[in-house]
Design a protein around this motif. Sequence first.
Motif, PDB file in Angstrom:
ATOM      1  N   THR A   1      35.366  49.518  38.625  1.00  0.00           N
ATOM      2  CA  THR A   1      36.049  48.351  38.728  1.00  0.00           C
ATOM      3  C   THR A   1      36.851  48.335  40.264  1.00  0.00           C
ATOM      4  O   THR A   1      36.886  47.478  40.653  1.00  0.00           O
ATOM      5  CB  THR A   1      36.796  47.937  37.695  1.00  0.00           C
ATOM      6  OG1 THR A   1      35.701  47.733  36.335  1.00  0.00           O
ATOM      7  CG2 THR A   1      37.379  46.650  37.702  1.00  0.00           C
TER       8      THR A   1
ATOM      9  N   TYR B   1      36.507  46.047  43.247  1.00  0.00           N
ATOM     10  CA  TYR B   1      37.625  45.112  43.878  1.00  0.00           C
ATOM     11  C   TYR B   1      38.731  45.925  44.523  1.00  0.00           C
ATOM     12  O   TYR B   1      39.874  45.387  44.070  1.00  0.00           O
ATOM     13  CB  TYR B   1      38.127  44.561  42.442  1.00  0.00           C
ATOM     14  CG  TYR B   1      37.181  43.718  41.545  1.00  0.00           C
ATOM     15  CD1 TYR B   1      36.818  42.329  41.923  1.00  0.00           C
ATOM     16  CD2 TYR B   1      36.458  44.461  40.468  1.00  0.00           C
ATOM     17  CE1 TYR B   1      35.775  41.485  41.292  1.00  0.00           C
ATOM     18  CE2 TYR B   1      35.491  43.472  39.885  1.00  0.00           C
ATOM     19  CZ  TYR B   1      35.328  42.193  40.312  1.00  0.00           C
ATOM     20  OH  TYR B   1      34.300  41.404  39.587  1.00  0.00           O
TER      21      TYR B   1
ATOM     22  N   HIS C   1      37.087  38.215  37.379  1.00  0.00           N
ATOM     23  CA  HIS C   1      36.866  38.843  38.801  1.00  0.00           C
ATOM     24  C   HIS C   1      37.799  38.470  39.788  1.00  0.00           C
ATOM     25  O   HIS C   1      37.540  38.260  40.987  1.00  0.00           O
ATOM     26  CB  HIS C   1      35.434  38.171  39.065  1.00  0.00           C
ATOM     27  CG  HIS C   1      34.267  38.240  38.044  1.00  0.00           C
ATOM     28  ND1 HIS C   1      33.692  39.517  37.713  1.00  0.00           N
ATOM     29  CD2 HIS C   1      33.969  37.363  37.264  1.00  0.00           C
ATOM     30  CE1 HIS C   1      33.038  39.154  36.991  1.00  0.00           C
ATOM     31  NE2 HIS C   1      32.873  37.816  36.467  1.00  0.00           N
TER      32      HIS C   1
END
Length: 206
Positions: free
Chosen positions: A86, A90, A134
């Motif tokens: 993750t 990101y 997100h």
Amino acid sequence: PRFMEMTENEIERQQEKIPEMEFIGIFSGTYLLFQNQDGLFLMDQHAAQERIRYEHYHHVLSNPIKTTEHLLIPYALHLTPSDKLTIDQYQKNFVDEGFLFDDQHQLTGHPMWLKPSEIEIAVEKMIAMLEQHHTIDLSKIRDDLAKDISCKGAIKANQRLSHQEVRALYQGLKKAKNPYTCPHGRPTIIKLSHYDIEKMFKRMVS
């Protein structure tokens, strides 16, 4: 006897939210005992610090400063393989919020508003938000993040406090906007008046 919990109306009527009190001891490793001319006060040390931390983070997250504090020594986080994926996916989102990671997923910088002792909790919350939505929107998760950090980072039950720490907790609660409840609605202070005490000892007829 009726143990009095401060209501919101009572708080509003008081010019001084938390009165001047003298610290006299600790009960059951968790409750700080204070007294003044009005009676005896029991302060839940965990709930009190939750309130203080919550108001701090709720305030700073309303308009967080984007400045990053760079760490001299990288901070090794407790991350799962999924957490690392993750962070990689990101990376820009984290950078935009002031979080910097090296190739080993160690933290090398964090936003100025975040206390070092609460880095793990904040990163955990950011990862969860990215996995679900997100994106990172601190204004939307301000309340949840403030509650999570304040609860997980607060003083625990049976954690022995020094007199200096007790004083700091008392002063911090005096400055709080809503000092009589924690962020989850539990009381931080319960008052036992002189009347309640004398009634228990049958020194006064009801």
